[in-house]
Design a protein around this motif. Structure first.
Motif, PDB file in Angstrom:
ATOM      1  N   ILE A  26       0.812  -1.054  -0.156  1.00 22.71           N
ATOM      2  CA  ILE A  26      -0.174  -0.311  -0.252  1.00 22.71           C
ATOM      3  C   ILE A  26       1.121   1.258  -0.310  1.00 22.71           C
ATOM      4  O   ILE A  26       0.485   2.322  -0.610  1.00 22.71           O
ATOM      5  N   ASP A  27       2.030   1.028   1.187  1.00 24.16           N
ATOM      6  CA  ASP A  27       3.392   2.199   0.831  1.00 24.16           C
ATOM      7  C   ASP A  27       3.686   2.937   0.022  1.00 24.16           C
ATOM      8  O   ASP A  27       4.089   4.243  -0.836  1.00 24.16           O
ATOM      9  N   ILE A  28       3.664   1.654  -1.066  1.00 26.46           N
ATOM     10  CA  ILE A  28       4.890   1.975  -2.319  1.00 26.46           C
ATOM     11  C   ILE A  28       4.041   2.067  -3.710  1.00 26.46           C
ATOM     12  O   ILE A  28       3.759   3.223  -4.191  1.00 26.46           O
ATOM     13  N   TRP A  29       2.527   1.555  -3.137  1.00 28.38           N
ATOM     14  CA  TRP A  29       1.344   2.127  -3.859  1.00 28.38           C
ATOM     15  C   TRP A  29       0.991   3.740  -4.450  1.00 28.38           C
ATOM     16  O   TRP A  29       1.125   3.835  -5.305  1.00 28.38           O
ATOM     17  N   TRP A  30       1.257   3.641  -2.944  1.00 31.76           N
ATOM     18  CA  TRP A  30       1.301   5.701  -2.747  1.00 31.76           C
ATOM     19  C   TRP A  30       2.652   6.267  -3.318  1.00 31.76           C
ATOM     20  O   TRP A  30       2.531   7.590  -3.340  1.00 31.76           O
ATOM     21  N   ASP A  31       2.946   5.653  -2.669  1.00 34.82           N
ATOM     22  CA  ASP A  31       4.933   6.382  -3.612  1.00 34.82           C
ATOM     23  C   ASP A  31       4.887   6.640  -4.810  1.00 34.82           C
ATOM     24  O   ASP A  31       5.402   7.589  -5.245  1.00 34.82           O
ATOM     25  N   LEU A  32       4.266   5.706  -5.881  1.00 30.37           N
ATOM     26  CA  LEU A  32       3.804   5.882  -7.446  1.00 30.37           C
ATOM     27  C   LEU A  32       2.867   6.917  -7.476  1.00 30.37           C
ATOM     28  O   LEU A  32       2.662   6.837  -8.703  1.00 30.37           O
ATOM     29  N   GLU A  33       2.412   7.269  -6.319  1.00 30.16           N
ATOM     30  CA  GLU A  33       1.759   7.906  -6.768  1.00 30.16           C
ATOM     31  C   GLU A  33       1.257   9.109  -7.405  1.00 30.16           C
ATOM     32  O   GLU A  33       1.258  10.215  -8.832  1.00 30.16           O
ATOM     33  N   GLY A  34       2.919  10.721  -7.447  1.00 30.08           N
ATOM     34  CA  GLY A  34       3.227  11.436  -8.283  1.00 30.08           C
ATOM     35  C   GLY A  34       3.419  10.647 -10.006  1.00 30.08           C
ATOM     36  O   GLY A  34       2.970  11.618 -10.773  1.00 30.08           O
ATOM     37  N   LEU A  35       3.732  10.017 -10.284  1.00 30.82           N
ATOM     38  CA  LEU A  35       4.136   9.643 -11.160  1.00 30.82           C
ATOM     39  C   LEU A  35       2.877   9.695 -11.788  1.00 30.82           C
ATOM     40  O   LEU A  35       2.599   9.354 -12.853  1.00 30.82           O
ATOM     41  N   ARG A  36       2.145   8.518 -11.217  1.00 36.92           N
ATOM     42  CA  ARG A  36       0.807   8.364 -11.908  1.00 36.92           C
ATOM     43  C   ARG A  36       0.089   8.745 -12.388  1.00 36.92           C
ATOM     44  O   ARG A  36      -0.888   9.167 -13.450  1.00 36.92           O
ATOM     45  N   ASP A  37       0.111  10.052 -11.549  1.00 36.73           N
ATOM     46  CA  ASP A  37      -0.419  11.722 -11.312  1.00 36.73           C
ATOM     47  C   ASP A  37       0.194  12.355 -12.742  1.00 36.73           C
ATOM     48  O   ASP A  37      -0.604  12.971 -13.745  1.00 36.73           O
ATOM     49  N   THR A  38       1.035  11.982 -12.594  1.00 33.06           N
ATOM     50  CA  THR A  38       1.953  13.067 -13.859  1.00 33.06           C
ATOM     51  C   THR A  38       1.210  12.336 -15.525  1.00 33.06           C
ATOM     52  O   THR A  38       0.975  13.196 -16.520  1.00 33.06           O
ATOM     53  N   LEU A  39       1.309  10.937 -15.222  1.00 34.65           N
ATOM     54  CA  LEU A  39       0.755  10.400 -16.484  1.00 34.65           C
ATOM     55  C   LEU A  39      -1.002  10.489 -16.491  1.00 34.65           C
ATOM     56  O   LEU A  39      -0.399  11.051 -17.635  1.00 34.65           O
ATOM     57  N   ALA A  40      -1.427  10.357 -15.758  1.00 34.16           N
ATOM     58  CA  ALA A  40      -2.757  10.537 -15.925  1.00 34.16           C
ATOM     59  C   ALA A  40      -3.233  11.685 -16.295  1.00 34.16           C
ATOM     60  O   ALA A  40      -4.841  11.690 -16.801  1.00 34.16           O
ATOM     61  N   GLY A  41      -2.462  12.729 -15.678  1.00 33.51           N
ATOM     62  CA  GLY A  41      -3.287  13.802 -16.474  1.00 33.51           C
ATOM     63  C   GLY A  41      -3.492  13.884 -18.436  1.00 33.51           C
ATOM     64  O   GLY A  41      -4.780  14.137 -18.245  1.00 33.51           O
ATOM     65  N   PRO A  42      -2.437  13.707 -19.114  1.00 35.26           N
ATOM     66  CA  PRO A  42      -3.171  13.369 -20.320  1.00 35.26           C
ATOM     67  C   PRO A  42      -3.775  12.181 -21.467  1.00 35.26           C
ATOM     68  O   PRO A  42      -4.610  12.993 -22.244  1.00 35.26           O
ATOM     69  N   LEU A  43      -3.240  11.665 -19.967  1.00 34.26           N
ATOM     70  CA  LEU A  43      -4.228  10.476 -20.088  1.00 34.26           C
ATOM     71  C   LEU A  43      -5.911  10.475 -20.001  1.00 34.26           C
ATOM     72  O   LEU A  43      -6.463  10.224 -20.952  1.00 34.26           O
ATOM     73  N   TYR A  44      -6.274  10.794 -19.477  1.00 35.55           N
ATOM     74  CA  TYR A  44      -7.102  11.000 -18.688  1.00 35.55           C
ATOM     75  C   TYR A  44      -8.284  11.999 -19.556  1.00 35.55           C
ATOM     76  O   TYR A  44      -9.608  12.436 -20.375  1.00 35.55           O
ATOM     77  N   THR A  45      -7.024  13.376 -20.280  1.00 36.30           N
ATOM     78  CA  THR A  45      -7.449  14.243 -21.002  1.00 36.30           C
ATOM     79  C   THR A  45      -8.064  13.158 -22.414  1.00 36.30           C
ATOM     80  O   THR A  45      -8.900  14.342 -23.028  1.00 36.30           O
ATOM     81  N   ILE A  46      -6.676  12.472 -22.886  1.00 38.45           N
ATOM     82  CA  ILE A  46      -7.233  11.240 -23.952  1.00 38.45           C
ATOM     83  C   ILE A  46      -9.190  10.903 -23.924  1.00 38.45           C
ATOM     84  O   ILE A  46      -9.537  10.662 -24.760  1.00 38.45           O
ATOM     85  N   LYS A  47      -8.928  10.316 -22.280  1.00 38.19           N
ATOM     86  CA  LYS A  47     -10.471   9.418 -22.045  1.00 38.19           C
ATOM     87  C   LYS A  47     -11.512  10.305 -22.446  1.00 38.19           C
ATOM     88  O   LYS A  47     -12.806   9.920 -22.844  1.00 38.19           O
ATOM     89  N   THR A  48     -11.950  12.137 -22.011  1.00 36.73           N
ATOM     90  CA  THR A  48     -12.481  12.848 -22.045  1.00 36.73           C
ATOM     91  C   THR A  48     -12.850  13.552 -23.033  1.00 36.73           C
ATOM     92  O   THR A  48     -14.255  13.438 -23.637  1.00 36.73           O
ATOM     93  N   LYS A  49     -10.872  13.574 -24.291  1.00 38.84           N
ATOM     94  CA  LYS A  49     -12.079  14.211 -24.578  1.00 38.84           C
ATOM     95  C   LYS A  49     -11.298  14.021 -26.094  1.00 38.84           C
ATOM     96  O   LYS A  49     -11.971  14.530 -27.072  1.00 38.84           O
ATOM     97  N   GLY A  50     -10.719  12.839 -26.320  1.00 39.62           N
ATOM     98  CA  GLY A  50     -10.669  12.465 -27.223  1.00 39.62           C
ATOM     99  C   GLY A  50      -9.115  12.235 -27.616  1.00 39.62           C
ATOM    100  O   GLY A  50      -9.045  11.913 -28.588  1.00 39.62           O
ATOM    101  N   ASN A  51      -8.431  13.644 -27.534  1.00 40.02           N
ATOM    102  CA  ASN A  51      -7.071  13.929 -27.841  1.00 40.02           C
ATOM    103  C   ASN A  51      -6.499  14.109 -26.749  1.00 40.02           C
ATOM    104  O   ASN A  51      -6.850  15.203 -25.244  1.00 40.02           O
ATOM    105  N   CYS A  52      -4.730  14.083 -26.834  1.00 39.61           N
ATOM    106  CA  CYS A  52      -4.381  15.857 -25.628  1.00 39.61           C
ATOM    107  C   CYS A  52      -3.557  16.271 -26.085  1.00 39.61           C
ATOM    108  O   CYS A  52      -2.432  16.729 -25.848  1.00 39.61           O
TER     109      CYS A  52
END
Length: 125
Positions: A26-52
């Motif tokens: 659980i701690d390791i998963w949280w340690d990866l949060e910053g990296l996940r969030d960095t990647l999730a930003g543009p990928l989430y935009t693709i999910k919602t808008k179809g592009n980034c």
């Protein structure tokens, strides 16, 4: 199923909070949060808008050197590799940790697949 439909389905699996059994992972998963969030930003935009497309003209400097779908793919894969490298430093010591390790590595593998799908989606723009 087209690339965007597949992307949207896989996004939720790859970025949702998994059920983990051990405090260590659980701690390791949280340690990866910053990296996940960095990647999730543009990928989430693709999910919602179809592009980034905004990553190519980002004036805030969040995506240095990213000016094409190829560079975006490399930027994504670098983050995925960093996540994988961090996880690999923490080898499981028992069966519960093994299950948690496998859960997290599956999410990281999913982020890699999403990166390649994002490239294909962005290349079609």
């Amino acid at each position: 199923m087209n690339d965007l439909q597949m992307f949207r389905k896989l996004f939720n699996i790859s970025f949702c909070r998994p059920i983990l059994k051990t405090e260590r992972f659980i701690d390791i998963w949280w340690d990866l949060e910053g990296l996940r969030d960095t990647l999730a930003g543009p990928l989430y935009t693709i999910k919602t808008k179809g592009n980034c497309n905004y990553v190519y003209t980002d004036e805030e400097g969040r995506f240095p050197g990213v000016d094409s779908p190829e560079m975006f793919l490399q930027w994504c894969l670098d983050i995925v590799d960093e996540c994988r490298d961090i996880l690999m430093k923490h080898q499981p010591e028992n069966s519960n940790e093994e299950a948690d390790f496998e859960t997290i590595i599956r999410q990281i593998d999913g982020m890699e697949v999403l990166s390649h799908l994002a490239y294909r989606i962005q290349s079609e723009q």
